[in-house]
Design an enzyme around this catalytic site. Structure first.
Site, PDB file in Angstrom:
ATOM      1  N   SER A 148      34.955  25.153 -35.902  1.00 59.64           N
ATOM      2  CA  SER A 148      36.331  25.026 -35.697  1.00 59.64           C
ATOM      3  C   SER A 148      36.899  26.078 -36.473  1.00 59.64           C
ATOM      4  O   SER A 148      36.787  26.311 -37.546  1.00 59.64           O
ATOM      5  CB  SER A 148      36.471  23.634 -36.191  1.00 59.64           C
ATOM      6  OG  SER A 148      37.609  23.047 -35.582  1.00 59.64           O
ATOM      7  N   GLU A 149      38.031  26.552 -35.662  1.00 57.14           N
ATOM      8  CA  GLU A 149      38.570  27.809 -36.230  1.00 57.14           C
ATOM      9  C   GLU A 149      39.426  27.544 -37.607  1.00 57.14           C
ATOM     10  O   GLU A 149      39.835  28.580 -38.242  1.00 57.14           O
ATOM     11  CB  GLU A 149      39.413  28.578 -35.282  1.00 57.14           C
ATOM     12  CG  GLU A 149      40.576  27.852 -34.537  1.00 57.14           C
ATOM     13  CD  GLU A 149      40.430  27.206 -33.380  1.00 57.14           C
ATOM     14  OE1 GLU A 149      39.189  26.609 -33.377  1.00 57.14           O
ATOM     15  OE2 GLU A 149      41.309  26.821 -32.609  1.00 57.14           O
ATOM     16  N   ASN A 150      39.617  26.477 -37.867  1.00 58.56           N
ATOM     17  CA  ASN A 150      40.365  26.070 -39.077  1.00 58.56           C
ATOM     18  C   ASN A 150      39.487  26.152 -40.242  1.00 58.56           C
ATOM     19  O   ASN A 150      40.038  25.982 -41.386  1.00 58.56           O
ATOM     20  CB  ASN A 150      41.163  24.593 -39.245  1.00 58.56           C
ATOM     21  CG  ASN A 150      39.941  23.652 -38.759  1.00 58.56           C
ATOM     22  OD1 ASN A 150      39.380  23.553 -38.122  1.00 58.56           O
ATOM     23  ND2 ASN A 150      40.198  22.454 -39.713  1.00 58.56           N
TER      24      ASN A 150
END
Lengths: 233, 218
Positions: B46-48
């Protein structure tokens, strides 16, 4: 040990003025510098530019500065979930520069690391690249993106010490480490200030050299935007 | 019968292979995680800032400091890691993520994708989508074939502001599984009970149909 510790948020934000550019860590409401944001509202600085992945929600995070009409320009990658933001943007009161998320992170990191600019493939062929220099490397097109310039970076960490060393927790890390040292003055607020020597040097995420001021934050709300759970069988 | 969102997610899940690092976008793509075969090892990014995302937490076990890119509370799997945003996009831009699955408002026959802005109506921003589509070599788009007014979203040319150019390789809709190459949509599979003619009707872009087109097995 060079001491970066200040007594409170008021001391930490000394020198903050209207029309300045601020970087603020956080993804959604996760890992935002809650204490610094509250103090910015109190100081009532005006016409500021905020570099932050998101713009908070209507009644929390950067939404508080928006409600108070303190922000002139937002530089973000995603600004949904905020009605007041949308209203100000559509009415033209608020200037908005939407930037791809990875580019936003790297523009912070470039400032931290002393790179004036970098090439990225993100946004090539879209309106994000309009007016920007492009260049081909190995048959693929890239867009030149400049590093950010900011007066203050406000970051939030889990643990820190007076030397300015920081440790982050979970996904509240996000943009916070990339913003440390990316502005003239970096202000870190921490949930837990520990004694110098307590943090294992092997596990420090951000060395104190990137931080100018550090303080013990208080009254963290740590709101959850989308509480999602699964049922027990 | 045309597929629903779960059907689309189930078909895309069949494309996830053993050893893949996968980034899932918001919406239908998030559902894909539920239908990946049990006998393969896959890690979700997840890019966060998390690799090795697990299921949603049980009631009372949610942690405000552990969320996904959709800002939902999540858990992590054994072997998971957290990292900053710059490193997260180094994984993406540096092509270390094997498969990207995301939603779209429009795709075109040359592989362009639009999913971040409707001028004058909706401007939420691109989030990580522009970085993802500009870098990933294996992109599957999950979307409905037509909009609510019945207009095709599988187009010759996108009408909305673009997210990326010439990047989409596969599209799974409620009607069809399409491969994008040589400036055309190549029909690979039909949704159960959907005819080639229905797909042709719903597709504004160039549709290439070679021989018998099999039905998806969901």
């Amino acid at each position: 040990m060079i001491n970066k510790k200040v007594n409170n948020v008021q001391e930490a934000l000394e020198g903050v003025k209207s029309k300045m550019t601020f970087m603020l860590g956080g993804f959604g409401l996760c890992g935002i510098p809650e204490n610094a944001i509250s103090e910015l509202v109190k100081l009532d600085v005006r016409e500021v530019t905020c570099i932050s992945n998101n713009a908070g929600v209507d009644d929390f995070g950067l939404g508080l500065l928006l409600q108070n009409k303190q922000i002139k320009k937002m530089i973000s990658s995603y600004v949904g979930e905020n009605d007041e933001f949308e209203r100000q943007m559509l009415s033209g009161e608020l200037e908005v520069e939407l930037t791809p998320q990875g580019t936003l992170a790297e523009k912070c990191r470039a400032a931290q690391a002393g790179f004036p600019a970098f090439y990225t493939p993100a946004g090539y062929g879209t309106e994000v690249a309009e007016g920007k220099e492009t260049r081909e490397f190995d048959g693929k097109m890239f867009v030149l993106e400049p590093a950010f310039k900011a007066d203050f970076a406000f970051v939030k960490a889990w643990k820190g010490d007076a030397a300015g060393n920081l440790v982050f927790k979970g996904t509240s890390r996000n943009f916070n480490p990339n913003m440390c040292g990316a502005a003239t003055i970096t202000v870190a607020e921490v949930e837990e200030m520990v004694e110098v020597g307590e943090l294992d040097p092997n596990n420090v995420h951000i060395p104190g050299i990137f931080v100018q001021r550090i303080f013990q934050g208080k009254n963290y709300e740590k709101r959850i935007e989308q509480r999602t759970i699964r049922q027990r069988d | 019968m045309a597929l629903d969102k779960i059907g689309i997610a189930k078909r895309i899940a069949q494309e996830v292979q053993d050893g893949f690092y996968v980034n899932l976008g918001i919406g239908i793509p998030t559902l894909v995680a539920n239908y990946v075969r049990d006998n393969i090892e896959v890690e979700f990014q997840s890019e966060n800032g998390v690799l090795g995302m697990g299921p949603f937490p049980f009631d009372g076990e949610e942690d405000a400091d552990i969320i996904n890119a959709g800002k939902q509370t999540i858990t992590t799997m054994p072997g998971a890691s957290f990292f900053d945003s710059s490193m997260s996009f180094a994984m993406i831009r540096g092509k270390h993520v094997d498969l990207t699955i995301l939603g779209a408002m429009e795709v075109s026959e040359n592989g362009d994708i639009a999913n971040w802005k409707i001028p004058g109506k909706m401007v939420k921003g691109m989030g990580g989508a522009m970085d993802l589509v500009a870098s990933a070599e294996n992109i599957i788009v999950a979307m409905m074939h037509s909009n609510k007014r019945g207009e095709s979203k599988i187009l010759k040319k996108c009408s909305l502001p673009l997210t990326g150019v010439g990047c989409v390789t596969k599209v799974v809709t409620n009607l069809a599984f399409l491969e994008v190459k040589d400036n055309a949509f190549h029909l690979l599979e039909r949704a159960p009970g959907v005819s080639v003619e229905e797909i042709r009707q719903a597709t504004e872009g160039t549709l290439v149909v070679n021989g018998e087109i099999p039905e998806m097995s969901i």
